[in-house]
Design a protein around this motif. Structure first.
Motif, PDB file in Angstrom:
ATOM      1  N   LEU A 409       1.499  -5.516   7.677  1.00 34.11           N
ATOM      2  CA  LEU A 409       2.624  -5.107   6.842  1.00 34.11           C
ATOM      3  C   LEU A 409       2.382  -5.489   5.382  1.00 34.11           C
ATOM      4  N   SER A 410       1.893  -6.685   5.160  1.00 34.07           N
ATOM      5  CA  SER A 410       1.607  -7.120   3.794  1.00 34.07           C
ATOM      6  C   SER A 410       0.579  -6.201   3.133  1.00 34.07           C
ATOM      7  N   ALA A 411      -0.450  -5.828   3.887  1.00 32.12           N
ATOM      8  CA  ALA A 411      -1.477  -4.934   3.344  1.00 32.12           C
ATOM      9  C   ALA A 411      -0.902  -3.554   3.045  1.00 32.12           C
ATOM     10  N   MET A 412      -0.022  -3.046   3.923  1.00 31.57           N
ATOM     11  CA  MET A 412       0.598  -1.743   3.687  1.00 31.57           C
ATOM     12  C   MET A 412       1.485  -1.768   2.454  1.00 31.57           C
ATOM     13  N   GLU A 413       2.232  -2.842   2.290  1.00 31.38           N
ATOM     14  CA  GLU A 413       3.090  -2.955   1.110  1.00 31.38           C
ATOM     15  C   GLU A 413       2.250  -2.939  -0.167  1.00 31.38           C
ATOM     16  N   SER A 414       1.102  -3.580  -0.123  1.00 33.79           N
ATOM     17  CA  SER A 414       0.211  -3.582  -1.287  1.00 33.79           C
ATOM     18  C   SER A 414      -0.318  -2.188  -1.581  1.00 33.79           C
ATOM     19  N   VAL A 415      -0.679  -1.443  -0.530  1.00 31.21           N
ATOM     20  CA  VAL A 415      -1.170  -0.076  -0.716  1.00 31.21           C
ATOM     21  C   VAL A 415      -0.101   0.784  -1.384  1.00 31.21           C
ATOM     22  N   VAL A 416       1.134   0.690  -0.885  1.00 29.39           N
ATOM     23  CA  VAL A 416       2.221   1.488  -1.444  1.00 29.39           C
ATOM     24  C   VAL A 416       2.496   1.085  -2.891  1.00 29.39           C
ATOM     25  N   GLU A 417       2.518  -0.212  -3.158  1.00 28.89           N
ATOM     26  CA  GLU A 417       2.795  -0.679  -4.509  1.00 28.89           C
ATOM     27  C   GLU A 417       1.724  -0.236  -5.496  1.00 28.89           C
ATOM     28  N   GLU A 418       0.468  -0.251  -5.061  1.00 28.90           N
ATOM     29  CA  GLU A 418      -0.636   0.066  -5.973  1.00 28.90           C
ATOM     30  C   GLU A 418      -0.922   1.565  -6.086  1.00 28.90           C
ATOM     31  N   GLN A 419      -0.701   2.313  -5.004  1.00 25.75           N
ATOM     32  CA  GLN A 419      -1.113   3.717  -4.980  1.00 25.75           C
ATOM     33  C   GLN A 419       0.033   4.724  -4.898  1.00 25.75           C
ATOM     34  N   PHE A 420       1.260   4.241  -4.590  1.00 26.22           N
ATOM     35  CA  PHE A 420       2.310   5.208  -4.283  1.00 26.22           C
ATOM     36  C   PHE A 420       3.646   4.786  -4.893  1.00 26.22           C
ATOM     37  N   SER A 421       3.598   4.353  -6.136  1.00 28.10           N
ATOM     38  CA  SER A 421       4.830   3.967  -6.817  1.00 28.10           C
ATOM     39  C   SER A 421       5.040   4.772  -8.085  1.00 28.10           C
ATOM     40  N   GLY A 422       4.291   5.873  -8.230  1.00 31.27           N
ATOM     41  CA  GLY A 422       4.365   6.756  -9.375  1.00 31.27           C
ATOM     42  C   GLY A 422       3.313   6.414 -10.408  1.00 31.27           C
ATOM     43  N   PRO A 423       2.255   7.256 -10.523  1.00 30.28           N
ATOM     44  CA  PRO A 423       2.068   8.519  -9.775  1.00 30.28           C
ATOM     45  C   PRO A 423       1.777   8.260  -8.304  1.00 30.28           C
ATOM     46  N   PHE A 424       1.910   9.319  -7.520  1.00 32.86           N
ATOM     47  CA  PHE A 424       1.811   9.202  -6.071  1.00 32.86           C
ATOM     48  C   PHE A 424       0.478   9.770  -5.599  1.00 32.86           C
ATOM     49  N   ASP A 425      -0.454   8.863  -5.342  1.00 34.59           N
ATOM     50  CA  ASP A 425      -1.797   9.248  -4.929  1.00 34.59           C
ATOM     51  C   ASP A 425      -1.833   9.357  -3.406  1.00 34.59           C
ATOM     52  N   VAL A 426      -1.673  10.566  -2.919  1.00 28.53           N
ATOM     53  CA  VAL A 426      -1.579  10.791  -1.478  1.00 28.53           C
ATOM     54  C   VAL A 426      -2.862  10.394  -0.766  1.00 28.53           C
ATOM     55  N   ASP A 427      -4.008  10.814  -1.263  1.00 30.86           N
ATOM     56  CA  ASP A 427      -5.276  10.545  -0.574  1.00 30.86           C
ATOM     57  C   ASP A 427      -5.568   9.048  -0.494  1.00 30.86           C
ATOM     58  N   ALA A 428      -5.425   8.352  -1.620  1.00 34.44           N
ATOM     59  CA  ALA A 428      -5.716   6.919  -1.624  1.00 34.44           C
ATOM     60  C   ALA A 428      -4.731   6.155  -0.746  1.00 34.44           C
ATOM     61  N   THR A 429      -3.471   6.575  -0.773  1.00 35.06           N
ATOM     62  CA  THR A 429      -2.459   5.899   0.046  1.00 35.06           C
ATOM     63  C   THR A 429      -2.709   6.147   1.518  1.00 35.06           C
ATOM     64  N   ALA A 430      -2.996   7.385   1.883  1.00 39.71           N
ATOM     65  CA  ALA A 430      -3.272   7.708   3.277  1.00 39.71           C
ATOM     66  C   ALA A 430      -4.464   6.914   3.799  1.00 39.71           C
ATOM     67  N   GLU A 431      -5.533   6.892   3.024  1.00 40.29           N
ATOM     68  CA  GLU A 431      -6.719   6.170   3.459  1.00 40.29           C
ATOM     69  C   GLU A 431      -6.433   4.673   3.593  1.00 40.29           C
ATOM     70  N   GLY A 432      -5.656   4.140   2.644  1.00 42.97           N
ATOM     71  CA  GLY A 432      -5.326   2.725   2.693  1.00 42.97           C
ATOM     72  C   GLY A 432      -4.474   2.364   3.898  1.00 42.97           C
ATOM     73  N   LEU A 433      -3.444   3.160   4.171  1.00 38.89           N
ATOM     74  CA  LEU A 433      -2.575   2.894   5.311  1.00 38.89           C
ATOM     75  C   LEU A 433      -3.322   3.060   6.632  1.00 38.89           C
ATOM     76  N   LEU A 434      -4.117   4.111   6.730  1.00 36.97           N
ATOM     77  CA  LEU A 434      -4.870   4.348   7.969  1.00 36.97           C
ATOM     78  C   LEU A 434      -5.893   3.241   8.213  1.00 36.97           C
ATOM     79  N   GLU A 435      -6.498   2.748   7.156  1.00 34.55           N
ATOM     80  CA  GLU A 435      -7.471   1.663   7.318  1.00 34.55           C
ATOM     81  C   GLU A 435      -6.799   0.410   7.851  1.00 34.55           C
ATOM     82  N   VAL A 436      -5.587   0.143   7.389  1.00 35.16           N
ATOM     83  CA  VAL A 436      -4.851  -1.041   7.862  1.00 35.16           C
ATOM     84  C   VAL A 436      -4.598  -0.969   9.353  1.00 35.16           C
ATOM     85  N   THR A 437      -4.077   0.154   9.825  1.00 36.14           N
ATOM     86  CA  THR A 437      -3.774   0.248  11.260  1.00 36.14           C
ATOM     87  C   THR A 437      -5.039   0.458  12.092  1.00 36.14           C
ATOM     88  N   ARG A 438      -6.059   1.081  11.499  1.00 37.31           N
ATOM     89  CA  ARG A 438      -7.320   1.284  12.199  1.00 37.31           C
ATOM     90  C   ARG A 438      -7.999  -0.056  12.497  1.00 37.31           C
TER      91      ARG A 438
END
Length: 440
Positions: A409-438
């Motif tokens: 959860l901490s890692a996901m929050e960091s991904v969202v804060e860094e990549q998806f808080s405007g501008p919204f980088d879909v690719d980087a956020t998706a890869e970051g979130l998927l890597e966390v759960t993977r």
């Protein structure tokens, strides 16, 4: 939010503390004595172990629910000296609990969300909750998801008290009527965006209130969009196996479009209280938020049905996204709880049907037990309880740490804060979130 100190209306045998400025001045933990100062001990506290319970509920409405729960406990257990600590001040609740456990000085019990959150405290939790599950036969009156979220390594380590729905959409009746929008007819996130367009075109209201101060609300919105577009199977595949990559990217695209076009320019500094107020003042049409929001709307004299309404987040009808409050029984390094008898009585009280009914009647949550009458509940809570009991699926909340381990959860929050808080980088956020759960 407010903190709490001595209240002369409370029982004299009760010790009430708050962790704000009073604690810094050394006043926290002091027992009010109604002005007596002559040393007369004829009105002394009864003998018995002190029950110290920590919880984070300091806002007026949520504190009222806890006050009801604790007052009933005191009435039933007059021999137990109680110390209920409503955390406030500068020390985050999670940090305060961690400090106590690390110092080998646990409280009798503390409130925490179940699921993955329990892993954070696993080494410090005893078997008292497991015994309560057996004594109260909670398994027979609890949905399987509740049982699973309270279990770690085969033991029930938490006694649940309230089940919130995270995939909920609140709306202002006045604004949606002015826009000619029917929230009940919205069956997909795409249709929701159509409604947001309609609000923007025909009213002066903000289409959607969304608190982006902190990343959890955006993570929750993304999870709801994922559930709404691709369903529970895709959500489970993502959080458990790091799969469903195309669904994750699609959900992020939709979430990014919502946040780019339909929220206020100051959303990045908006907290949940401000978002709630914008709905209660008819300044916003919609608010995607957990059902705890109903408590704040009631506190604003915003009436259900007349002033506000709610529906499952579009596309998630039949799904009850779970955030689950519970209480646990911590132990010290020797495996001992500081007040075994009192703690056992407290957990039995939390598990009791009447206790859960009175607690949840004041919250935007429902009793985890399914054998409780809804007779005292208002219309909103009665409808919500029925939805909880008849849900096709009850996926654990991602944003509240039930679906994933704390470090994930901490890692996901960091991904969202860094990549998806405007501008919204879909690719980087998706890869970051998927890597966390993977890699979980």
């Amino acid at each position: 939010m407010s903190s709490f100190g001595y209240d002369p209306k409370l029982s004299r045998r009760r010790l009430v503390r708050a962790g704000g400025a009073a604690a810094a001045l050394g006043f926290a933990g002091c027992l009010g004595n109604d002005g007596d100062s002559d040393g007369d001990d004829g009105d002394a506290e009864p003998d018995g172990p002190e029950l110290e319970v920590l919880h984070p509920w300091i806002a007026p409405a949520e504190h009222s629910a806890m006050e009801t729960l604790t007052a009933a406990f005191e009435d039933a257990n007059p021999d137990i000296v109680t110390d209920f600590f409503a955390n406030s001040g500068d020390t985050p609740y999670r940090e305060r609990i961690g400090d106590r456990l690390d110092a080998d000085a646990p409280p009798s019990s503390f409130a925490c969300r179940a699921g993955g959150n329990l892993e954070r405290y696993r080494a410090h939790l005893g078997a008292a909750a497991d015994e309560i599950w057996k004594e109260a036969d909670l398994s027979s009156v609890s949905p399987p998801e509740i049982r699973n979220l309270c279990r770690v390594d085969g033991e029930q380590l938490a006694v649940p008290v309230g089940a919130y729905r995270t995939n909920h959409l609140f709306y202002s009746v006045r604004v949606v009527e002015e826009a000619g929008v029917d929230p009940d007819a919205l069956s997909t996130p795409a249709e929701l965006m159509g409604a947001l367009d309609r609000v923007a075109e025909t009213t002066d209201a903000t289409p959607m209130a969304h608190p982006m101060k902190g990343s959890w609300a955006t993570l929750q919105l993304f999870a709801n969009v994922l559930l709404g577009q691709d369903g529970n199977d895709a959500y489970v595949t993502f959080v458990e196996d790091g799969g469903a990559g195309s669904a994750v990217r699609s959900a992020l695209e939709t979430t990014g479009e919502i946040l780019s076009n339909y929220v206020t320019d100051d959303a990045a500094s908006m907290n949940p209280a401000i978002a709630n107020d914008s709905l209660a003042s008819d300044e916003a049409a919609f608010l995607p938020q957990g059902t705890w929001t109903a408590t704040d709307l009631r506190a604003n004299d915003f009436d259900y049905g007349a002033d506000w309404g709610s529906v499952p987040f579009p596309g998630t009808d039949g799904t009850y996204g779970l955030a689950l409050d519970s209480f646990v029984a911590p132990v010290d390094g020797a495996g001992e709880n500081p007040s075994p008898r009192a703690t056992d009585a407290w957990l039995r009280h939390v598990a009791d049907a009447e206790s859960q009914r009175s607690f949840n009647a004041r919250r935007g949550s429902v009793p985890p037990r399914t054998d409780i009458s809804t007779a005292p509940f208002d219309q909103f809570l009665t409808e919500l309880t029925e939805e909880f009991r008849t849900a096709d699926s009850r996926p654990p909340s991602l944003a509240h740490g039930l679906a994933v381990a704390p470090e994930q959860l901490s890692a996901m929050e960091s991904v969202v804060e860094e990549q998806f808080s405007g501008p919204f980088d879909v690719d980087a956020t998706a890869e970051g979130l998927l890597e966390v759960t993977r890699n979980g």
